[in-house]
Design a protein around this motif. Structure first.
Motif, PDB file in Angstrom:
ATOM      1  N   GLY A 161       0.823  -1.204   0.000  1.00 32.80           N
ATOM      2  CA  GLY A 161       0.000   0.000   0.000  1.00 32.80           C
ATOM      3  C   GLY A 161       0.853   1.249   0.000  1.00 32.80           C
ATOM      4  N   GLY A 162       0.771   2.031  -1.088  1.00 33.59           N
ATOM      5  CA  GLY A 162       1.609   3.206  -1.229  1.00 33.59           C
ATOM      6  C   GLY A 162       0.910   4.509  -0.914  1.00 33.59           C
ATOM      7  N   ASP A 200       2.944  -1.209  -4.380  1.00 34.36           N
ATOM      8  CA  ASP A 200       1.645  -0.600  -4.667  1.00 34.36           C
ATOM      9  C   ASP A 200       1.202  -0.948  -6.086  1.00 34.36           C
ATOM     10  OD1 ASP A 200      -0.265   1.556  -3.366  1.00 34.36           O
ATOM     11  OD2 ASP A 200      -0.163   2.020  -5.502  1.00 34.36           O
ATOM     12  N   LEU A 205       3.269   6.471  -6.089  1.00 31.42           N
ATOM     13  CA  LEU A 205       2.919   6.536  -4.675  1.00 31.42           C
ATOM     14  C   LEU A 205       1.996   7.726  -4.439  1.00 31.42           C
ATOM     15  CD1 LEU A 205       6.461   5.921  -3.130  1.00 31.42           C
ATOM     16  CD2 LEU A 205       4.633   4.235  -3.410  1.00 31.42           C
ATOM     17  N   SER A 207      -1.248   8.387  -4.592  1.00 30.82           N
ATOM     18  CA  SER A 207      -2.054   8.662  -5.794  1.00 30.82           C
ATOM     19  C   SER A 207      -2.909   9.925  -5.716  1.00 30.82           C
ATOM     20  CB  SER A 207      -2.944   7.451  -6.104  1.00 30.82           C
ATOM     21  OG  SER A 207      -2.143   6.368  -6.504  1.00 30.82           O
ATOM     22  N   LEU A 230       6.225  -0.604  -8.008  1.00 33.59           N
ATOM     23  CA  LEU A 230       4.942  -0.055  -8.456  1.00 33.59           C
ATOM     24  C   LEU A 230       4.320  -0.962  -9.518  1.00 33.59           C
ATOM     25  CD1 LEU A 230       6.028   3.694  -8.711  1.00 33.59           C
ATOM     26  CD2 LEU A 230       4.743   2.597  -6.852  1.00 33.59           C
ATOM     27  N   GLN A 233       0.596  -5.856  -7.453  1.00 29.40           N
ATOM     28  CA  GLN A 233      -0.270  -6.120  -6.306  1.00 29.40           C
ATOM     29  C   GLN A 233       0.134  -7.418  -5.626  1.00 29.40           C
ATOM     30  OE1 GLN A 233      -3.914  -6.144  -8.610  1.00 29.40           O
ATOM     31  NE2 GLN A 233      -4.500  -4.136  -7.811  1.00 29.40           N
ATOM     32  N   ALA A 259      -3.044  -1.636   2.336  1.00 30.34           N
ATOM     33  CA  ALA A 259      -3.403  -1.547   0.915  1.00 30.34           C
ATOM     34  C   ALA A 259      -4.838  -1.128   0.645  1.00 30.34           C
ATOM     35  CB  ALA A 259      -3.129  -2.889   0.236  1.00 30.34           C
TER      36      ALA A 259
END
Length: 433
Positions: A161-162, A200, A205, A207, A230, A233, A259
């Motif tokens: 999770g970014g 992510d 990152l 978003s 990036l 998932q 995430a």
């Protein structure tokens, strides 16, 4: 007196209670915890920079002087709209108006192995579990300094999770590397810097933030030694292996999950009350569509009547705070037979901290800050957002000590011993020595 029941004492629920002025309402605040806490600083509890008491405060102490407001500990089991009653784990309550402000819970996207083994980051309990588990892992790792394969699995950390939470945890853990070397001489000569991964599914990152913030954050984390992956998932997590959608496999015993989130589904409400992400559909006054006298605020709801946010508001603290305040004004207006106020969200900007003297801030006017000035803005805003003066003083004290010493003395494993967080070895591990 009209009875108002508020389920959830987070940003939205507590701000509603704090702002309602009319004493002709009898208000019951229900929460599964007996304290309010400040979620944006959870990661600092999880990484041993703050104690839980620095970011939390008891509801009952805050409500002492509010004679018409009462607190009840419990979790909601079901709603009975026809009877205007809710059933809790601690009893039943009647209501004239029901306010749902339960926020969100961790979304594992149906990956059962992740749900069972990953470390979530949603509440104070999660933060303490993470702190104690990671500290226990460090203690266990000292036994395997001669077994590089086992050592790597114990020290490698994958953050899924970014968003702001994932970025902040990654930066804080990377910053901790030098501290760990002081406390654990057993790791001298071992490259720990490359053991932190941030994964992510998006192409960038942070978003929701500006492109400048995204680029600055990526550069800062990579410079600190965080491996950012990036467009990938997490598909599975089994046999201490994080399996990514790009085919990459990372061996680790530590998967931190930031995430995604999903809203709670309430037994008793029809299916047509829910929209995207299981958020309750509400009108411009935050009234849940399809039922009478039930309202939803904060992350729990999705409201598409705001012209500036036709797809719904972002699930951030400022939306929750503003909706809580507006709904309090509207219920006062109802009692006084005044016109109701349509909710309009005022975006005050967004920010994320990366590490010491590194942060990014985006203001609605398009102004962007990075580096030390953004870091100072972040510190000030978060410090002033804490609910009580005592929280601000203890948090500021800890930050000052940490800044000047580049260290912190809160790395203690304090909890009832259980298998997941135990610093003792399992049978299989003893056999591997």
């Amino acid at each position: 007196m009209k009875k108002i029941v508020v389920i959830g004492g987070g940003f939205a629920g507590f701000n509603f209670v704090k702002n309602i002025k009319n004493k002709y309402y009898h208000i019951t605040l229900v929460d599964k915890n007996n304290y309010i806490f400040f979620p944006p600083l959870l990661y600092q509890v999880a990484t041993s920079f703050l104690e839980p008491s620095s970011i939390s405060y008891p509801f009952r102490k805050m409500l002492r002087k509010k004679s018409n407001i009462h607190f009840k500990l419990g979790e909601i089991l079901r709603i009975e709209p026809e009877r205007k009653q809710i059933v809790l784990t601690t009893g039943e309550l009647d209501y004239d108006y029901l306010i749902l402000a339960t926020g969100t819970e961790t979304n594992y996207f149906g990956i059962e192995s992740v749900r069972k083994k990953a470390i979530p980051m949603k509440n104070v309990n999660d933060a303490l579990e993470m702190r104690n588990y990671l500290l226990s892992q460090l203690e266990r790792a000292t036994i395997f300094t001669d077994n590089l394969e086992v050592l790597r699995k114990k020290l490698t950390i994958v953050i899924a999770g970014g968003g702001p939470t994932g970025v902040e945890i990654s930066g804080m853990l990377a910053e901790h590397i030098s501290i760990f070397r002081k406390d654990y001489p057993e790791f001298n000569g071992i490259n720990l810097q490359s053991s932190i991964y941030l994964v992510d599914g998006a192409a960038q990152l942070l978003s929701p933030m500006s492109k400048k913030s995204q680029e600055n954050t990526l550069k800062a984390l990579e410079k600190m030694g965080v491996k950012v992956i990036l467009n990938a998932q997490v598909l599975n997590y089994k046999n201490d292996k994080v399996i990514l959608s790009n085919g990459q496999i990372i061996e680790t015993e530590n998967l931190i999950w930031t995430a995604g989130v999903v809203c709670q589904v309430f037994t008793g409400l029809p299916d047509n009350c829910y929209g995207r992400g299981k958020r309750l559909l509400t009108d411009m006054y935050n009234k849940v569509e399809g039922v009478q006298d039930i309202y939803a605020i904060g992350d729990t709801c999705i409201q598409t009547t705001d012209p500036n946010f036709p797809s719904g508001h972002p699930q951030v603290a400022q939306v929750a705070l503003q909706q809580g305040k507006t709904l309090a004004q509207n219920l006062d207006n109802l009692l006084k037979k005044r016109p109701l106020i349509s909710f309009r969200y005022k975006d005050k900007g967004s920010m994320a901290i990366i590490s010491r003297n590194k942060a990014v801030v985006d203001l609605p006017s398009g102004i962007h800050f990075k580096g030390t000035i953004a870091w100072l803005i972040w510190l000030f805003i978060h410090l002033m957002s804490l609910v009580q003066f005592r929280n601000r003083i203890t948090t500021l004290y800890n930050w000052i000590i940490a800044y000047f010493t580049k260290d912190q003395a809160l790395r203690m494993i304090i909890r009832p011993q259980h298998e997941k967080g135990s610093s003792y070895l399992s049978k299989n591990e003893i056999e591997n020595i």
